[in-house]
Design an enzyme around this catalytic site. Sequence first.
Site, PDB file in Angstrom:
ATOM      1  N   GLN A 185      -5.428  -0.428  -4.138  1.00  0.00           N
ATOM      2  CA  GLN A 185      -6.123  -1.560  -4.761  1.00  0.00           C
ATOM      3  C   GLN A 185      -6.958  -1.118  -5.964  1.00  0.00           C
ATOM      4  O   GLN A 185      -7.038  -1.832  -6.977  1.00  0.00           O
ATOM      5  CB  GLN A 185      -6.992  -2.257  -3.705  1.00  0.00           C
TER       6      GLN A 185
ATOM      7  N   CYS B  71       0.856  -1.190   0.000  1.00  0.00           N
ATOM      8  CA  CYS B  71       0.000   0.000   0.000  1.00  0.00           C
ATOM      9  C   CYS B  71       0.886   1.232   0.000  1.00  0.00           C
ATOM     10  O   CYS B  71       1.889   1.304   0.699  1.00  0.00           O
ATOM     11  CB  CYS B  71      -0.978  -0.031   1.168  1.00  0.00           C
ATOM     12  N   GLU B  72       0.505   2.187  -0.845  1.00  0.00           N
ATOM     13  CA  GLU B  72       1.378   3.344  -1.034  1.00  0.00           C
ATOM     14  C   GLU B  72       1.299   4.327   0.130  1.00  0.00           C
ATOM     15  O   GLU B  72       2.120   5.225   0.225  1.00  0.00           O
ATOM     16  CB  GLU B  72       1.057   4.059  -2.343  1.00  0.00           C
ATOM     17  N   HIS B  73       0.332   4.139   1.022  1.00  0.00           N
ATOM     18  CA  HIS B  73       0.213   5.078   2.143  1.00  0.00           C
ATOM     19  C   HIS B  73       1.131   4.713   3.296  1.00  0.00           C
ATOM     20  O   HIS B  73       1.655   5.591   3.971  1.00  0.00           O
ATOM     21  CB  HIS B  73      -1.232   5.121   2.645  1.00  0.00           C
ATOM     22  N   HIS B  74       1.291   3.416   3.543  1.00  0.00           N
ATOM     23  CA  HIS B  74       2.076   2.986   4.712  1.00  0.00           C
ATOM     24  C   HIS B  74       3.265   2.096   4.340  1.00  0.00           C
ATOM     25  O   HIS B  74       4.034   1.706   5.207  1.00  0.00           O
ATOM     26  CB  HIS B  74       1.174   2.197   5.681  1.00  0.00           C
TER      27      HIS B  74
ATOM     28  N   CYS C  80      -2.049  -2.724   6.736  1.00  0.00           N
ATOM     29  CA  CYS C  80      -2.139  -1.428   7.441  1.00  0.00           C
ATOM     30  C   CYS C  80      -3.454  -1.300   8.197  1.00  0.00           C
ATOM     31  O   CYS C  80      -3.562  -0.472   9.092  1.00  0.00           O
ATOM     32  CB  CYS C  80      -1.937  -0.262   6.472  1.00  0.00           C
TER      33      CYS C  80
ATOM     34  N   HIS D  38      -5.550  -5.806   3.885  1.00  0.00           N
ATOM     35  CA  HIS D  38      -4.515  -4.766   3.981  1.00  0.00           C
ATOM     36  C   HIS D  38      -3.872  -4.811   5.368  1.00  0.00           C
ATOM     37  O   HIS D  38      -4.545  -4.597   6.368  1.00  0.00           O
ATOM     38  CB  HIS D  38      -5.134  -3.390   3.725  1.00  0.00           C
TER      39      HIS D  38
HETATM   40  N1  LIG Z   1      -8.782   3.437  -1.030  1.00  0.00           N
HETATM   41  C1  LIG Z   1      -7.706   2.802  -0.548  1.00  0.00           C
HETATM   42  N2  LIG Z   1      -7.250   3.145   0.660  1.00  0.00           N
HETATM   43  C2  LIG Z   1      -6.185   2.471   1.132  1.00  0.00           C
HETATM   44  C3  LIG Z   1      -5.541   1.456   0.432  1.00  0.00           C
HETATM   45  N3  LIG Z   1      -4.516   0.998   1.201  1.00  0.00           N
HETATM   46  C4  LIG Z   1      -4.551   1.710   2.338  1.00  0.00           C
HETATM   47  N4  LIG Z   1      -5.550   2.626   2.311  1.00  0.00           N
HETATM   48  C5  LIG Z   1      -6.031   3.630   3.286  1.00  0.00           C
HETATM   49  O1  LIG Z   1      -5.313   4.829   3.139  1.00  0.00           O
HETATM   50  C6  LIG Z   1      -5.756   5.679   4.171  1.00  0.00           C
HETATM   51  C7  LIG Z   1      -4.708   6.688   4.571  1.00  0.00           C
HETATM   52  O2  LIG Z   1      -5.372   7.510   5.503  1.00  0.00           O
HETATM   53  P1  LIG Z   1      -4.655   8.569   6.448  1.00  0.00           P
HETATM   54  O3  LIG Z   1      -5.689   9.104   7.397  1.00  0.00           O
HETATM   55  O4  LIG Z   1      -3.876   9.534   5.640  1.00  0.00           O
HETATM   56  O5  LIG Z   1      -3.576   7.665   7.217  1.00  0.00           O
HETATM   57  P2  LIG Z   1      -3.611   7.074   8.690  1.00  0.00           P
HETATM   58  O6  LIG Z   1      -3.681   8.194   9.690  1.00  0.00           O
HETATM   59  O7  LIG Z   1      -2.428   6.173   8.823  1.00  0.00           O
HETATM   60  O8  LIG Z   1      -4.992   6.277   8.701  1.00  0.00           O
HETATM   61  P3  LIG Z   1      -5.455   4.979   9.513  1.00  0.00           P
HETATM   62  O9  LIG Z   1      -5.032   3.785   8.706  1.00  0.00           O
HETATM   63  O10 LIG Z   1      -6.949   5.099   9.583  1.00  0.00           O
HETATM   64  O11 LIG Z   1      -4.786   5.022  10.854  1.00  0.00           O
HETATM   65  C8  LIG Z   1      -6.217   4.736   5.297  1.00  0.00           C
HETATM   66  O12 LIG Z   1      -7.619   4.908   5.439  1.00  0.00           O
HETATM   67  C9  LIG Z   1      -5.909   3.336   4.727  1.00  0.00           C
HETATM   68  O13 LIG Z   1      -6.845   2.355   5.154  1.00  0.00           O
HETATM   69  C10 LIG Z   1      -6.044   1.123  -0.848  1.00  0.00           C
HETATM   70  O14 LIG Z   1      -5.554   0.245  -1.567  1.00  0.00           O
HETATM   71  N5  LIG Z   1      -7.131   1.823  -1.299  1.00  0.00           N
HETATM   72 ZN   LIG Z   2      -1.843   1.396   4.083  1.00  0.00          ZN
END
Ligand SMILES: Nc1nc2c(ncn2[C@@H]2O[C@H](COP(=O)(O)OP(=O)(O)OP(=O)(O)O)[C@@H](O)[C@H]2O)c(=O)[nH]1
Ligand SMILES: [Zn+2]
Length: 195
Positions: free
Chosen positions: A128, A87-90, A158, A156
């Site tokens: 995804q 996942c590109e966020h974490h 994360c 996921h």
């Molecule tokens: N739509 C989507 N979201 C994703 C995917 N992988 C991870 N995420 C979400 O990316 C979001 C990033 O949200 P942020 O609020 O910026 O990050 P965060 O504070 O770490 O969020 P939490 O995971 O809720 O603790 C989270 O809601 C994750 O669940 C994906 O493949 N698709």
């Molecule tokens: Zn993530």
Amino acid sequence: MAYKNLEEYNLKVTEDVKARYKSIIEDLGEDTEREGLVKTPERAAKAMQFLTQGYDQDPIAILKGAMFKESYNEMVIVKDIELYSLCEHHILPFFGKVHIAYIPNGYIVGLSKLPRIVDVYARRLQVQERLTEQILDCINDTLKPQGVAVVIEASHMCMMMRGVQKQNSITTTSGFRGQFEKIETRNEFLKLIGK
Ligand SMILES: Nc1nc2c(ncn2[C@@H]2O[C@H](COP(=O)(O)OP(=O)(O)OP(=O)(O)O)[C@@H](O)[C@H]2O)c(=O)[nH]1
Ligand SMILES: [Zn+2]
């Protein structure tokens, strides 16, 4: 197309990433001189290059390399293709299954090429939804079939190991082009993959 061997890692990238991993591990409170961790920065650098090797690969060339003229024009389904992506966020894994179907339009494609293009797009920093669309568009634009469908079911890390900490939630994404936009064709596909 072969997957990356250890010898093929870009040495400069490995050295740079290794140095950064060393300082990250130290920032996290560990001792990078202890036996188990001495080689960890280099291992991690190579692991991350493996997991992001999709940037260097050409999925269109992979499909074009095995397209065969055939008159078969029923649905072809490859289901339960294992998926591992980041996942590109974490930069944590998400993993699950990909189901792909297409209806040929003069050409079929070598079956193994479908999992191969899944890997090309999965071995990148991803979400995804985009992964689903990229697989769909690649097949649609290259093979030009009568229709193509992609369903991804994934968990996921994360959302499991951290954050909301939900162990059993599964995210489903899907995309349909051409004939699969018709409800009866789409339903036949969903029935055949057990949905
Ligand atoms: N739509 C989507 N979201 C994703 C995917 N992988 C991870 N995420 C979400 O990316 C979001 C990033 O949200 P942020 O609020 O910026 O990050 P965060 O504070 O770490 O969020 P939490 O995971 O809720 O603790 C989270 O809601 C994750 O669940 C994906 O493949 N698709
Ligand atoms: Zn993530």
